[in-house]
Design a protein around this motif. Sequence first.
Motif, PDB file in Angstrom:
ATOM      1  N   ARG A  17     -39.757  10.696  13.550  1.00  0.00           N
ATOM      2  CA  ARG A  17     -39.631   9.765  12.422  1.00  0.00           C
ATOM      3  C   ARG A  17     -39.097   8.421  12.887  1.00  0.00           C
ATOM      4  O   ARG A  17     -39.552   7.370  12.434  1.00  0.00           O
ATOM      5  N   LEU A  18     -38.139   8.447  13.784  1.00  0.00           N
ATOM      6  CA  LEU A  18     -37.583   7.203  14.309  1.00  0.00           C
ATOM      7  C   LEU A  18     -38.626   6.446  15.124  1.00  0.00           C
ATOM      8  O   LEU A  18     -38.717   5.225  15.045  1.00  0.00           O
ATOM      9  N   HIS A  19     -39.417   7.183  15.882  1.00  0.00           N
ATOM     10  CA  HIS A  19     -40.479   6.567  16.679  1.00  0.00           C
ATOM     11  C   HIS A  19     -41.475   5.844  15.766  1.00  0.00           C
ATOM     12  O   HIS A  19     -41.911   4.736  16.062  1.00  0.00           O
ATOM     13  N   GLU A  20     -41.797   6.473  14.648  1.00  0.00           N
ATOM     14  CA  GLU A  20     -42.766   5.897  13.717  1.00  0.00           C
ATOM     15  C   GLU A  20     -42.203   4.708  12.953  1.00  0.00           C
ATOM     16  O   GLU A  20     -42.945   3.821  12.553  1.00  0.00           O
ATOM     17  N   ASN A  21     -40.884   4.690  12.752  1.00  0.00           N
ATOM     18  CA  ASN A  21     -40.254   3.605  11.996  1.00  0.00           C
ATOM     19  C   ASN A  21     -38.864   3.326  12.567  1.00  0.00           C
ATOM     20  O   ASN A  21     -37.861   3.793  12.018  1.00  0.00           O
ATOM     21  N   PRO A  22     -38.781   2.550  13.668  1.00  0.00           N
ATOM     22  CA  PRO A  22     -37.501   2.300  14.334  1.00  0.00           C
ATOM     23  C   PRO A  22     -36.451   1.636  13.443  1.00  0.00           C
ATOM     24  O   PRO A  22     -35.263   1.785  13.681  1.00  0.00           O
ATOM     25  N   ASP A  23     -36.866   0.935  12.415  1.00  0.00           N
ATOM     26  CA  ASP A  23     -35.911   0.284  11.516  1.00  0.00           C
ATOM     27  C   ASP A  23     -35.250   1.276  10.571  1.00  0.00           C
ATOM     28  O   ASP A  23     -34.339   0.918   9.825  1.00  0.00           O
ATOM     29  N   ASN A  24     -35.671   2.511  10.605  1.00  0.00           N
ATOM     30  CA  ASN A  24     -35.198   3.549   9.696  1.00  0.00           C
ATOM     31  C   ASN A  24     -34.016   4.338  10.259  1.00  0.00           C
ATOM     32  O   ASN A  24     -33.683   5.394   9.748  1.00  0.00           O
ATOM     33  N   ILE A  25     -33.371   3.827  11.293  1.00  0.00           N
ATOM     34  CA  ILE A  25     -32.343   4.593  12.000  1.00  0.00           C
ATOM     35  C   ILE A  25     -31.180   5.001  11.098  1.00  0.00           C
ATOM     36  O   ILE A  25     -30.661   6.104  11.216  1.00  0.00           O
ATOM     37  N   GLU A  26     -30.775   4.148  10.172  1.00  0.00           N
ATOM     38  CA  GLU A  26     -29.626   4.483   9.322  1.00  0.00           C
ATOM     39  C   GLU A  26     -29.916   5.654   8.396  1.00  0.00           C
ATOM     40  O   GLU A  26     -29.027   6.455   8.125  1.00  0.00           O
ATOM     41  N   SER A  27     -31.145   5.778   7.922  1.00  0.00           N
ATOM     42  CA  SER A  27     -31.461   6.890   7.029  1.00  0.00           C
ATOM     43  C   SER A  27     -31.564   8.212   7.798  1.00  0.00           C
ATOM     44  O   SER A  27     -31.382   9.276   7.227  1.00  0.00           O
ATOM     45  N   ILE A  28     -31.830   8.142   9.074  1.00  0.00           N
ATOM     46  CA  ILE A  28     -31.962   9.335   9.914  1.00  0.00           C
ATOM     47  C   ILE A  28     -30.616   9.745  10.511  1.00  0.00           C
ATOM     48  O   ILE A  28     -30.387  10.905  10.807  1.00  0.00           O
ATOM     49  N   ARG A  29     -29.723   8.801  10.647  1.00  0.00           N
ATOM     50  CA  ARG A  29     -28.446   8.989  11.344  1.00  0.00           C
ATOM     51  C   ARG A  29     -27.659  10.218  10.855  1.00  0.00           C
ATOM     52  O   ARG A  29     -27.192  11.016  11.650  1.00  0.00           O
ATOM     53  N   GLY A  30     -27.510  10.384   9.552  1.00  0.00           N
ATOM     54  CA  GLY A  30     -26.729  11.495   9.010  1.00  0.00           C
ATOM     55  C   GLY A  30     -27.306  12.849   9.394  1.00  0.00           C
ATOM     56  O   GLY A  30     -26.582  13.737   9.843  1.00  0.00           O
ATOM     57  N   ASP A  31     -28.615  13.002   9.221  1.00  0.00           N
ATOM     58  CA  ASP A  31     -29.262  14.265   9.594  1.00  0.00           C
ATOM     59  C   ASP A  31     -29.158  14.499  11.092  1.00  0.00           C
ATOM     60  O   ASP A  31     -28.918  15.613  11.547  1.00  0.00           O
ATOM     61  N   PHE A  32     -29.344  13.440  11.849  1.00  0.00           N
ATOM     62  CA  PHE A  32     -29.274  13.555  13.298  1.00  0.00           C
ATOM     63  C   PHE A  32     -27.878  14.004  13.725  1.00  0.00           C
ATOM     64  O   PHE A  32     -27.742  14.883  14.570  1.00  0.00           O
ATOM     65  N   MET A  33     -26.849  13.407  13.121  1.00  0.00           N
ATOM     66  CA  MET A  33     -25.478  13.750  13.502  1.00  0.00           C
ATOM     67  C   MET A  33     -25.173  15.218  13.208  1.00  0.00           C
ATOM     68  O   MET A  33     -24.472  15.869  13.972  1.00  0.00           O
ATOM     69  N   LYS A  34     -25.712  15.736  12.112  1.00  0.00           N
ATOM     70  CA  LYS A  34     -25.470  17.137  11.772  1.00  0.00           C
ATOM     71  C   LYS A  34     -26.093  18.076  12.803  1.00  0.00           C
ATOM     72  O   LYS A  34     -25.456  19.009  13.281  1.00  0.00           O
ATOM     73  N   VAL A  35     -27.351  17.842  13.134  1.00  0.00           N
ATOM     74  CA  VAL A  35     -28.047  18.770  14.030  1.00  0.00           C
ATOM     75  C   VAL A  35     -27.574  18.617  15.475  1.00  0.00           C
ATOM     76  O   VAL A  35     -27.487  19.588  16.213  1.00  0.00           O
ATOM     77  N   VAL A  36     -27.254  17.411  15.877  1.00  0.00           N
ATOM     78  CA  VAL A  36     -26.881  17.182  17.268  1.00  0.00           C
ATOM     79  C   VAL A  36     -25.534  17.838  17.595  1.00  0.00           C
ATOM     80  O   VAL A  36     -25.284  18.241  18.720  1.00  0.00           O
ATOM     81  N   ARG A  37     -24.699  17.995  16.602  1.00  0.00           N
ATOM     82  CA  ARG A  37     -23.404  18.669  16.814  1.00  0.00           C
ATOM     83  C   ARG A  37     -23.593  20.161  17.076  1.00  0.00           C
ATOM     84  O   ARG A  37     -22.716  20.810  17.607  1.00  0.00           O
ATOM     85  N   GLU A  38     -24.731  20.684  16.680  1.00  0.00           N
ATOM     86  CA  GLU A  38     -24.983  22.117  16.832  1.00  0.00           C
ATOM     87  C   GLU A  38     -25.826  22.449  18.057  1.00  0.00           C
ATOM     88  O   GLU A  38     -26.118  23.614  18.297  1.00  0.00           O
ATOM     89  N   LEU A  39     -26.232  21.436  18.803  1.00  0.00           N
ATOM     90  CA  LEU A  39     -27.024  21.649  20.012  1.00  0.00           C
ATOM     91  C   LEU A  39     -26.238  21.180  21.224  1.00  0.00           C
ATOM     92  O   LEU A  39     -25.432  20.261  21.130  1.00  0.00           O
ATOM     93  N   THR A  40     -26.497  21.803  22.347  1.00  0.00           N
ATOM     94  CA  THR A  40     -25.861  21.365  23.585  1.00  0.00           C
ATOM     95  C   THR A  40     -26.615  20.154  24.136  1.00  0.00           C
ATOM     96  O   THR A  40     -27.786  19.944  23.784  1.00  0.00           O
ATOM     97  N   PRO A  41     -25.978  19.376  24.988  1.00  0.00           N
ATOM     98  CA  PRO A  41     -26.699  18.266  25.621  1.00  0.00           C
ATOM     99  C   PRO A  41     -27.967  18.727  26.336  1.00  0.00           C
ATOM    100  O   PRO A  41     -28.977  18.035  26.323  1.00  0.00           O
ATOM    101  N   PHE A  42     -27.933  19.909  26.932  1.00  0.00           N
ATOM    102  CA  PHE A  42     -29.108  20.456  27.616  1.00  0.00           C
ATOM    103  C   PHE A  42     -30.243  20.692  26.623  1.00  0.00           C
ATOM    104  O   PHE A  42     -31.396  20.362  26.888  1.00  0.00           O
ATOM    105  N   GLU A  43     -29.920  21.267  25.466  1.00  0.00           N
ATOM    106  CA  GLU A  43     -30.947  21.527  24.451  1.00  0.00           C
ATOM    107  C   GLU A  43     -31.541  20.220  23.931  1.00  0.00           C
ATOM    108  O   GLU A  43     -32.747  20.123  23.703  1.00  0.00           O
ATOM    109  N   ILE A  44     -30.705  19.212  23.749  1.00  0.00           N
ATOM    110  CA  ILE A  44     -31.188  17.904  23.304  1.00  0.00           C
ATOM    111  C   ILE A  44     -32.138  17.320  24.345  1.00  0.00           C
ATOM    112  O   ILE A  44     -33.209  16.817  24.013  1.00  0.00           O
ATOM    113  N   ALA A  45     -31.747  17.416  25.610  1.00  0.00           N
ATOM    114  CA  ALA A  45     -32.598  16.907  26.691  1.00  0.00           C
ATOM    115  C   ALA A  45     -33.931  17.645  26.732  1.00  0.00           C
ATOM    116  O   ALA A  45     -34.975  17.032  26.997  1.00  0.00           O
TER     117      ALA A  45
END
Length: 91
Positions: A17-45
Amino acid sequence: MSELFNKEEFLKGLIKRLHENPDNIESIRGDFMKVVRELTPFEIAQVEQKLVEEGMPPESIQLMCNVHLDVFKEALDEDDINVEPGILSTF
């Protein structure tokens, strides 16, 4: 295992979604922060690598780097890290 797969797929969708609309980062930020806390850096990579293999430019994935840093900073700020006095002096 399916729960991890769902989190990885969710992250993958957010990055797309961010790739398709880079200006949309603020609307994605909250969801991203939730999921990224539950994944390891390795899983994100791993998710990011899959997206590159699917043809997404690495520059699009790098847009999330600032959000990654914000998440890690918030996690560090929220965690109350207690170190006993003198523990470092033993090294």
